[in-house]
Motif scaffolding. Structure first.
Motif, PDB file in Angstrom:
ATOM      1  N   GLY A 101       0.827  -1.138  -0.044  1.00 16.56           N
ATOM      2  CA  GLY A 101       0.055  -0.062   0.082  1.00 16.56           C
ATOM      3  C   GLY A 101       0.819   1.334   0.010  1.00 16.56           C
ATOM      4  O   GLY A 101       0.267   2.285   0.659  1.00 16.56           O
ATOM      5  N   ILE A 102       1.851   1.339  -0.389  1.00 19.58           N
ATOM      6  CA  ILE A 102       3.035   2.559  -0.745  1.00 19.58           C
ATOM      7  C   ILE A 102       2.680   2.901  -1.922  1.00 19.58           C
ATOM      8  O   ILE A 102       2.732   2.177  -3.109  1.00 19.58           O
ATOM      9  CB  ILE A 102       4.475   1.871  -0.319  1.00 19.58           C
ATOM     10  N   ALA A 103       2.597   4.268  -2.028  1.00 17.63           N
ATOM     11  CA  ALA A 103       2.325   4.955  -3.305  1.00 17.63           C
ATOM     12  C   ALA A 103       3.636   5.155  -4.047  1.00 17.63           C
ATOM     13  O   ALA A 103       4.524   5.313  -3.245  1.00 17.63           O
ATOM     14  CB  ALA A 103       1.506   6.257  -3.062  1.00 17.63           C
ATOM     15  N   MET A 104       3.745   5.319  -5.449  1.00 17.62           N
ATOM     16  CA  MET A 104       4.734   5.374  -5.911  1.00 17.62           C
ATOM     17  C   MET A 104       4.377   6.321  -7.258  1.00 17.62           C
ATOM     18  O   MET A 104       3.448   5.982  -7.850  1.00 17.62           O
ATOM     19  CB  MET A 104       5.545   4.150  -6.592  1.00 17.62           C
ATOM     20  N   VAL A 105       5.067   7.598  -7.327  1.00 15.45           N
ATOM     21  CA  VAL A 105       4.727   8.243  -8.679  1.00 15.45           C
ATOM     22  C   VAL A 105       6.053   8.501  -9.221  1.00 15.45           C
ATOM     23  O   VAL A 105       7.201   9.053  -8.535  1.00 15.45           O
ATOM     24  CB  VAL A 105       4.061   9.414  -8.329  1.00 15.45           C
ATOM     25  N   GLY A 106       6.142   8.486 -10.551  1.00 20.19           N
ATOM     26  CA  GLY A 106       7.172   8.707 -11.545  1.00 20.19           C
ATOM     27  C   GLY A 106       7.089  10.258 -11.970  1.00 20.19           C
ATOM     28  O   GLY A 106       6.224  10.164 -12.813  1.00 20.19           O
ATOM     29  N   ILE A 107       7.749  11.131 -11.593  1.00 15.98           N
ATOM     30  CA  ILE A 107       7.385  12.432 -12.202  1.00 15.98           C
ATOM     31  C   ILE A 107       8.454  12.866 -13.570  1.00 15.98           C
ATOM     32  O   ILE A 107       9.531  12.999 -13.031  1.00 15.98           O
ATOM     33  CB  ILE A 107       7.640  13.603 -11.132  1.00 15.98           C
ATOM     34  N   ASP A 108       7.958  12.637 -14.669  1.00 19.53           N
ATOM     35  CA  ASP A 108       8.722  13.071 -15.895  1.00 19.53           C
ATOM     36  C   ASP A 108       8.995  14.428 -16.103  1.00 19.53           C
ATOM     37  O   ASP A 108       8.037  15.341 -16.147  1.00 19.53           O
ATOM     38  CB  ASP A 108       8.282  12.452 -17.123  1.00 19.53           C
ATOM     39  N   THR A 109      10.025  14.990 -15.958  1.00 22.00           N
ATOM     40  CA  THR A 109      10.331  16.488 -15.978  1.00 22.00           C
ATOM     41  C   THR A 109      11.427  16.873 -16.824  1.00 22.00           C
ATOM     42  O   THR A 109      12.288  16.013 -17.161  1.00 22.00           O
ATOM     43  CB  THR A 109      10.369  17.200 -14.404  1.00 22.00           C
ATOM     44  N   ASP A 114       6.365  12.938 -25.318  1.00 22.91           N
ATOM     45  CA  ASP A 114       6.351  11.896 -26.301  1.00 22.91           C
ATOM     46  C   ASP A 114       7.503  10.669 -26.378  1.00 22.91           C
ATOM     47  O   ASP A 114       7.453   9.441 -26.121  1.00 22.91           O
ATOM     48  CB  ASP A 114       6.550  12.260 -27.941  1.00 22.91           C
ATOM     49  N   ASP A 115       8.778  11.491 -25.923  1.00 22.61           N
ATOM     50  CA  ASP A 115       9.984  10.474 -25.467  1.00 22.61           C
ATOM     51  C   ASP A 115       9.703   9.702 -24.294  1.00 22.61           C
ATOM     52  O   ASP A 115      10.289   8.754 -24.198  1.00 22.61           O
ATOM     53  CB  ASP A 115      11.141  11.125 -25.719  1.00 22.61           C
ATOM     54  N   ALA A 116       8.967  10.391 -23.441  1.00 25.45           N
ATOM     55  CA  ALA A 116       8.660  10.020 -21.996  1.00 25.45           C
ATOM     56  C   ALA A 116       7.864   8.824 -22.124  1.00 25.45           C
ATOM     57  O   ALA A 116       7.978   7.849 -21.323  1.00 25.45           O
ATOM     58  CB  ALA A 116       8.153  10.880 -20.974  1.00 25.45           C
ATOM     59  N   ARG A 117       6.840   8.709 -23.040  1.00 23.44           N
ATOM     60  CA  ARG A 117       5.985   7.672 -23.293  1.00 23.44           C
ATOM     61  C   ARG A 117       6.530   6.538 -23.787  1.00 23.44           C
ATOM     62  O   ARG A 117       6.514   5.303 -23.536  1.00 23.44           O
ATOM     63  CB  ARG A 117       4.865   8.012 -24.081  1.00 23.44           C
ATOM     64  N   ALA A 118       7.471   7.042 -24.888  1.00 21.96           N
ATOM     65  CA  ALA A 118       8.253   5.724 -25.332  1.00 21.96           C
ATOM     66  C   ALA A 118       9.229   5.006 -24.363  1.00 21.96           C
ATOM     67  O   ALA A 118       9.264   3.524 -24.481  1.00 21.96           O
ATOM     68  CB  ALA A 118       9.256   6.300 -26.639  1.00 21.96           C
ATOM     69  N   PHE A 119       9.633   5.750 -23.567  1.00 17.47           N
ATOM     70  CA  PHE A 119      10.602   5.379 -22.376  1.00 17.47           C
ATOM     71  C   PHE A 119       9.847   4.387 -21.541  1.00 17.47           C
ATOM     72  O   PHE A 119      10.257   3.128 -21.305  1.00 17.47           O
ATOM     73  CB  PHE A 119      11.280   6.538 -21.485  1.00 17.47           C
ATOM     74  N   ALA A 120       8.691   4.603 -21.180  1.00 15.63           N
ATOM     75  CA  ALA A 120       7.834   4.022 -20.236  1.00 15.63           C
ATOM     76  C   ALA A 120       7.413   2.655 -20.807  1.00 15.63           C
ATOM     77  O   ALA A 120       7.436   1.678 -20.027  1.00 15.63           O
ATOM     78  CB  ALA A 120       6.454   4.632 -19.730  1.00 15.63           C
ATOM     79  N   LYS A 121       7.131   2.801 -22.135  1.00 17.69           N
ATOM     80  CA  LYS A 121       6.895   1.494 -22.945  1.00 17.69           C
ATOM     81  C   LYS A 121       7.997   0.710 -23.108  1.00 17.69           C
ATOM     82  O   LYS A 121       7.925  -0.603 -22.681  1.00 17.69           O
ATOM     83  CB  LYS A 121       6.379   1.949 -24.451  1.00 17.69           C
ATOM     84  N   THR A 122       9.165   1.057 -23.156  1.00 20.34           N
ATOM     85  CA  THR A 122      10.659   0.434 -23.442  1.00 20.34           C
ATOM     86  C   THR A 122      10.781  -0.284 -22.048  1.00 20.34           C
ATOM     87  O   THR A 122      11.026  -1.637 -22.192  1.00 20.34           O
ATOM     88  CB  THR A 122      11.639   1.344 -23.718  1.00 20.34           C
ATOM     89  N   TYR A 123      10.600   0.157 -21.033  1.00 19.57           N
ATOM     90  CA  TYR A 123      10.948  -0.448 -19.840  1.00 19.57           C
ATOM     91  C   TYR A 123       9.770  -1.079 -18.996  1.00 19.57           C
ATOM     92  O   TYR A 123       9.910  -1.521 -17.748  1.00 19.57           O
ATOM     93  CB  TYR A 123      11.523   0.632 -18.902  1.00 19.57           C
ATOM     94  N   GLY A 124       8.600  -0.908 -19.616  1.00 18.44           N
ATOM     95  CA  GLY A 124       7.392  -1.678 -19.101  1.00 18.44           C
ATOM     96  C   GLY A 124       7.215  -1.134 -17.862  1.00 18.44           C
ATOM     97  O   GLY A 124       6.666  -1.757 -16.680  1.00 18.44           O
ATOM     98  N   LEU A 125       6.928   0.422 -17.498  1.00 19.75           N
ATOM     99  CA  LEU A 125       6.692   0.865 -16.386  1.00 19.75           C
ATOM    100  C   LEU A 125       5.147   0.718 -16.172  1.00 19.75           C
ATOM    101  O   LEU A 125       4.439   0.961 -17.039  1.00 19.75           O
ATOM    102  CB  LEU A 125       7.294   2.275 -16.230  1.00 19.75           C
ATOM    103  N   THR A 126       4.672   0.284 -14.813  1.00 17.76           N
ATOM    104  CA  THR A 126       3.263   0.180 -14.780  1.00 17.76           C
ATOM    105  C   THR A 126       2.892   0.838 -13.344  1.00 17.76           C
ATOM    106  O   THR A 126       1.806   1.270 -13.280  1.00 17.76           O
ATOM    107  CB  THR A 126       2.865  -1.329 -14.432  1.00 17.76           C
ATOM    108  N   TYR A 127       3.801   1.697 -12.682  1.00 18.20           N
ATOM    109  CA  TYR A 127       3.547   2.450 -11.571  1.00 18.20           C
ATOM    110  C   TYR A 127       2.969   3.885 -12.134  1.00 18.20           C
ATOM    111  O   TYR A 127       3.369   4.427 -13.439  1.00 18.20           O
ATOM    112  CB  TYR A 127       4.537   2.626 -10.635  1.00 18.20           C
ATOM    113  N   PRO A 128       2.193   4.644 -11.479  1.00 19.58           N
ATOM    114  CA  PRO A 128       1.884   5.840 -11.987  1.00 19.58           C
ATOM    115  C   PRO A 128       2.769   6.811 -12.394  1.00 19.58           C
ATOM    116  O   PRO A 128       3.671   6.970 -11.560  1.00 19.58           O
ATOM    117  CB  PRO A 128       1.021   6.511 -10.993  1.00 19.58           C
ATOM    118  N   LEU A 129       2.840   7.222 -13.673  1.00 12.76           N
ATOM    119  CA  LEU A 129       3.699   8.211 -14.235  1.00 12.76           C
ATOM    120  C   LEU A 129       3.006   9.601 -14.629  1.00 12.76           C
ATOM    121  O   LEU A 129       2.003   9.597 -15.187  1.00 12.76           O
ATOM    122  CB  LEU A 129       4.312   7.711 -15.319  1.00 12.76           C
ATOM    123  N   VAL A 130       3.486  10.691 -14.171  1.00 13.37           N
ATOM    124  CA  VAL A 130       3.212  12.017 -14.704  1.00 13.37           C
ATOM    125  C   VAL A 130       3.908  12.795 -15.276  1.00 13.37           C
ATOM    126  O   VAL A 130       5.175  12.626 -15.189  1.00 13.37           O
ATOM    127  CB  VAL A 130       2.387  12.856 -13.432  1.00 13.37           C
TER     128      VAL A 130
END
Lengths: 181, 153
Positions: A101-109, A114-130
């Motif tokens: 029950g620990i929250a995790m947020v990846g903040i792309d800054t 578009d590059d960030a979405r491609a990165f998330a797809k490449t590494y299969g990230l499933t935790y919340p990303l903003v």
């Protein structure tokens, strides 16, 4: 008449100089103040945010996570250490954070979304990303190097700051501290 | 057959110039690189080889080849990185200060110099036109000398 003109012109010049000075003072305020406070153990309140999810499905706010220990990870797709860290974070999310029950947020800054979405797809990230469009939240947290991670307690106070890539061990220790804080 | 040929020719005439124009770069890389900033190193894009700068450079190159205008590229970058990605801040909002303040300083400075010159010139003319003041003691001595001369007669 001429004297009045001089007074007005001097006033304009002084006002302009005042603005320049004010901006210089504002810009010189310590941009790393927040992480410094965290490192000193002062438990500062983490700056609030409400950012659009990277996948375009609504937003994630820090306020909505109040009551949970939160891991905030600042990253960017161009950052090489973030590439090494991404699998560690994803594994930690799946095996430890989410089940506990620990929250995790990846903040792309400071990144192209578009590059960030491609990165998330490449590494299969499933935790919340903003996506921190414009970088205001990254600046509020004093992020100067990538990646950087903060661990917040249930009251939203920052108990730990990690410049550079984290490991599961360091996260575990910080979460234990945040849970007991 | 002729009909088909006409259709193909018309299609070629319509589509080929349009696609050729769309793919035509609207600006040069060296030109736009001087107008953008590296968001992580605070230096101009043309002077930076930081990873974030390389990412922006690749994005600009892609969009340039796709026929985007310079303004479209800048707008897209501002959306992700904020106005700080522009080397020259926009002449609106808080960015307006950067444009207005130097102008106010220059105009104000010119007005002060011109006005002070006018004041000094006027003062000098007034001083030149005024009759020279005579020292009263000297005046008394002259009167005394004149009286003495009169007594001698």
């Amino acid at each position: 008449m001429v004297k009045r003109l001089v007074v007005i012109a001097v006033a304009v010049v002084l006002l302009a100089l005042g603005i320049v000075l004010a901006r210089a003072v504002m810009n010189s305020t310590d941009s790393r103040a927040f992480p410094s406070e965290v490192a000193s153990g002062a438990l500062p309140q983490a700056p609030a945010f409400d950012l659009p999810n990277l996948d375009g499905s609504g937003t994630t706010s820090l306020a909505a996570l109040r009551g949970q220990v939160v891991v905030l990870n600042f990253w960017a797709s161009w950052c090489d250490p973030c590439k090494d860290e991404a699998p560690i974070l994803e594994d930690f999310w799946q095996t430890e954070a989410q089940p506990q029950g620990i929250a995790m947020v990846g903040i792309d800054t400071q990144d192209l979304s578009d590059d960030a979405r491609a990165f998330a797809k490449t590494y299969g990230l499933t935790y919340p990303l903003v996506h921190d469009a414009g970088g205001a939240i990254g600046r509020a947290y004093g992020v100067g190097a990538f990646p950087e991670t903060f661990v917040l307690d249930a009251q939203g106070r920052a108990v730990a700051w990690f410049p550079g890539a984290v490991t599961a061990k360091t996260l575990r220790e910080a979460i234990a501290k945040a849970s007991g804080a | 057959m002729i009909r088909r040929c006409i259709i193909v020719v018309v299609l070629l005439l319509v589509l080929v110039p349009a696609t050729a124009f769309a793919a035509q770069p609207q600006f040069s890389m060296s030109e736009i690189e001087t107008e953008l900033m590296c968001p992580t190193c605070q230096s101009r894009l043309d002077l930076s080889h930081a990873p974030a700068a390389e990412q922006i450079r690749a994005f600009v190159q892609r969009k340039r080849e796709a026929g985007w205008t310079k303004q479209q590229v800048k707008d897209a970058l501002v959306q992700d990185f904020g106005p700080a990605v522009l080397a020259a801040p926009p002449a609106s909002g808080s960015g307006l200060v950067v444009w207005v303040v130097p102008a106010a300083l220059v105009i104000g400075g010119v007005v002060v110099v011109v006005a002070l010159t006018l004041i000094w010139r006027r003062r000098r003319e007034t001083v030149a036109a005024a009759p020279a003041a005579i020292d009263p003691a000297l005046d008394d001595r002259v009167d005394e000398a004149l009286r003495a001369l009169g007594d001698d007669d």
